[in-house]
Design an enzyme around this catalytic site. Structure first.
Site, PDB file in Angstrom:
ATOM      1  N   HIS A  59       6.927   4.796  -4.446  1.00 22.26           N
ATOM      2  CA  HIS A  59       7.774   5.655  -3.608  1.00 22.26           C
ATOM      3  C   HIS A  59       7.306   7.104  -3.705  1.00 22.26           C
ATOM      4  CE1 HIS A  59      11.230   7.828  -2.030  1.00 22.26           C
ATOM      5  NE2 HIS A  59      11.634   6.705  -1.501  1.00 22.26           N
ATOM      6  N   LYS A  96      21.521   0.389  -0.276  1.00 21.02           N
ATOM      7  CA  LYS A  96      22.161   1.693  -0.229  1.00 21.02           C
ATOM      8  C   LYS A  96      23.432   1.602   0.570  1.00 21.02           C
ATOM      9  CE  LYS A  96      18.389   3.530   2.284  1.00 21.02           C
ATOM     10  NZ  LYS A  96      17.735   4.651   2.964  1.00 21.02           N
TER      11      LYS A  96
END
Lengths: 385, 385
Positions: free
Chosen positions: A263, A147
């Site tokens: 997730h 990220k």
């Protein structure tokens, strides 16, 4: 051995423990428990059921009912195994389908009869399998995410290379990386996997890259094909978005045969309120295991999110509680964790966890690989105690 | 015309309205709104984002912030359309993925830019299309469910025949009917559809049978094939169990081309708490529409469940609020409704609804077809006012 499959045994019925809140007295608790028995099976007024066969063999049964606190009861309900039809989708419906729409019911635990589900082998790797695959013993595994969103595939691959050089065991896509124009799936997966492979050649480590295959129902298979072709070592999926059974399908597919990291995006509402929904252990632990996840990401206490230490302990319990034939999986505490907190994390979770630090790795100087090495040293130090 | 597709227009960004609760002051509201902007996009500490391109073009923006009650603010946040990558799965993640794990945030509304989603044509039929298909004008449609679970396929087909003779417009499987041994999917679908077809030959009505295709990810397609081959007139799906995008895929598939009825099983936790989750209109209305449902079942107020009249109104609004290019769909109030309540139902929902009565139809004497005719007369009477 922790995480090894245990011998197949189990109760005769699907046994589900619910906490009922706002209950005035035992008679009301009984009525509400009985209502769950009907609602989750026949969904039909009891007085209109003429068949004694259906009353006996389809409707759930209240097996136990006990007062556990003021206005709060625990009801253990047994459903006939046939009602789930051997399928995870219908099992989920029996566990908490319609009653998710009623107030004051929380599913806290469940146990399944042997072979209740036809096609649910559970996690392919589990704790032991993942340790063998990554050759990591005696310490928690290390993980991080690629990220921020908005970086190009090339930039993310550069990060992946640094992170792998620094000895992170599992490098996953951030869960918001899909197939956006700034980092198309195919290009990203090829570049990032190649970057990790190159780093492994230098370090001798067995770091794996896990692309995010949370995708449209008709694109998941194609993306997994791309991931496999690129040599990705695992997959990231958000079952709250694609459905628990979509993850089960991927995990159980022998032609895929990769570790699956789950997730929790879009699942928070199930555990948000103590009087409603599912317990952390049941959802993030047990249902994730039935759905084939090898590890379950969740927001650790004390980070950006709202889970309490007690809820995190309950979650860990769900990842390892005895489920006949279903392996234990790794809890993956995450969500705003920092290097400073590693000693606490190791103390709290012990060795059987994957520790995930995201943004904070970027805070410790310009050399990302060096920050990863610091992360690893802290984990090794904590685990040697 | 109600339900017709409206011209394509829309905001520049994905605009999402959240209610923030437990907010002490405006500064805190601002900080929490800003946190959502980061959490739902880059998921990265703001001070570590070095790229001005990412700050400008990826991170969400607080477009409006207003105090709406004591300790309660409304934040309107705009996300760049690119962040959703054109996919419903990633849109869901942007709307409420990670923040589902944070307390005190409720998504109450959203608006999408034109063509934000590549493959989301919305409902294939919608209100108008379903009326044309079933040739019903000027009154609510009638629906019921085949139950109780535990009946054989032959027994369910006998019920379906009676219900169709009585003039029910949509006869659906109970949502707990999957592929259990007491009523295997293929046999049930063939028998029930044939029973409805036979009744239609007698009555001249256009009753449709909608089998439940909430199924394992790798079985959905095969079951739909069986349903189509049997001539089923529609499909029932629980997107909370199979995933909203799995329903979108089926609805958008031209080789399926059947009306889709959405069932709320396992979705109740999203709307259970007024300070958390999604509004009834956003979830059961708007997201169902994006995911291609033509009608949305929900528990009406005053039945066995917990929705309030106000929440039901909000839900109806979500089924018809302007969404450029996306048709309006039918609300389907259900959940313990009775013939006695039909006048109330018609008064509350008007003509643009599908009224679903399940168990109570079996309460009014031995002639099920006659009870259906009574249902129809009550609806026609209520609608003629």
């Amino acid at each position: 051995v922790t995480g090894a499959a245990t011998p197949k045994t189990g109760p005769e019925r699907i046994e589900v423990a619910y906490h009922l809140s706002g209950v005035r007295n035992r008679a009301e608790a009984q009525a509400r428990a009985r209502d769950i028995c009907l609602e989750q099976t026949v969904e039909f007024p009891e007085d209109l059921i003429t068949s004694s066969k259906i009353k006996e063999h389809i409707v759930g049964r209240v097996l136990e009912l006990e007062r556990i606190a003021r206005n709060r009861y625990r009801a253990l309900i047994g459903y006939p195994v046939e009602v789930a039809g051997g399928e995870l989708t219908q099992l989920i419906n029996v566990l908490f389908g319609n009653i998710s729409l009623k107030p004051g019911i929380r599913l806290v635990d469940f146990r399944l009869p042997e072979n209740a589900l036809r096609v649910c082998p559970g996690p392919r790797f589990g704790r032991e399998g993942l340790r063998e695959l990554l050759l990591v013993r005696g310490r928690p595994l290390l993980s991080t995410a690629l990220k921020p969103m908005g970086l190009s595939a090339r930039e993310l691959a550069r990060l992946a290379h640094q992170l792998a050089l620094g000895g992170i065991d599992l490098i996953k896509d951030d869960h918001g990386l899909a197939d956006q124009p700034f980092s198309p799936f195919e290009e990203r997966v090829k570049r990032c996997n190649e970057a990790v492979r190159e780093a492994n050649r230098v370090t001798g480590f067995r770091t794996i890259y896990l692309p995010n295959v949370t995708a449209p129902a008709d694109a998941i298979e194609r993306r997994i094909g791309i991931a496999r072709e690129a040599g990705a070592g695992g997959l990231l999926m958000a079952p709250g978005i694609v459905g628990l059974d979509a993850m089960r399908r991927i995990s159980a597919d022998d032609s895929v045969a990769l570790p699956v990291l789950s997730h929790p995006a879009f699942q928070g509402s199930f555990t948000a309120h103590p009087d409603h929904g599912l317990s952390h252990g049941a959802l993030y632990g047990m249902l994730n295991r039935l759905a084939g996840a090898d590890a379950a990401i969740f927001p650790n206490h004390g980070g950006r999110f709202s889970f309490s230490p007690e809820e995190c302990r309950g979650l860990v319990n769900g990842t390892e509680v005895d489920m006949p034939g279903i392996k234990s999986i790794f809890p993956v505490p995450a969500g705003g964790m920092s290097l400073e907190r590693v000693p606490d994390l190791v103390a709290f979770y012990g060795r059987d966890a994957i520790l995930l630090i995201g943004g904070d790795l970027h805070r410790h100087g310009p050399d990302l690989a060096e920050s990863c090495r610091a992360f690893r040293r802290l984990v090794e130090k904590g685990s040697s105690k």
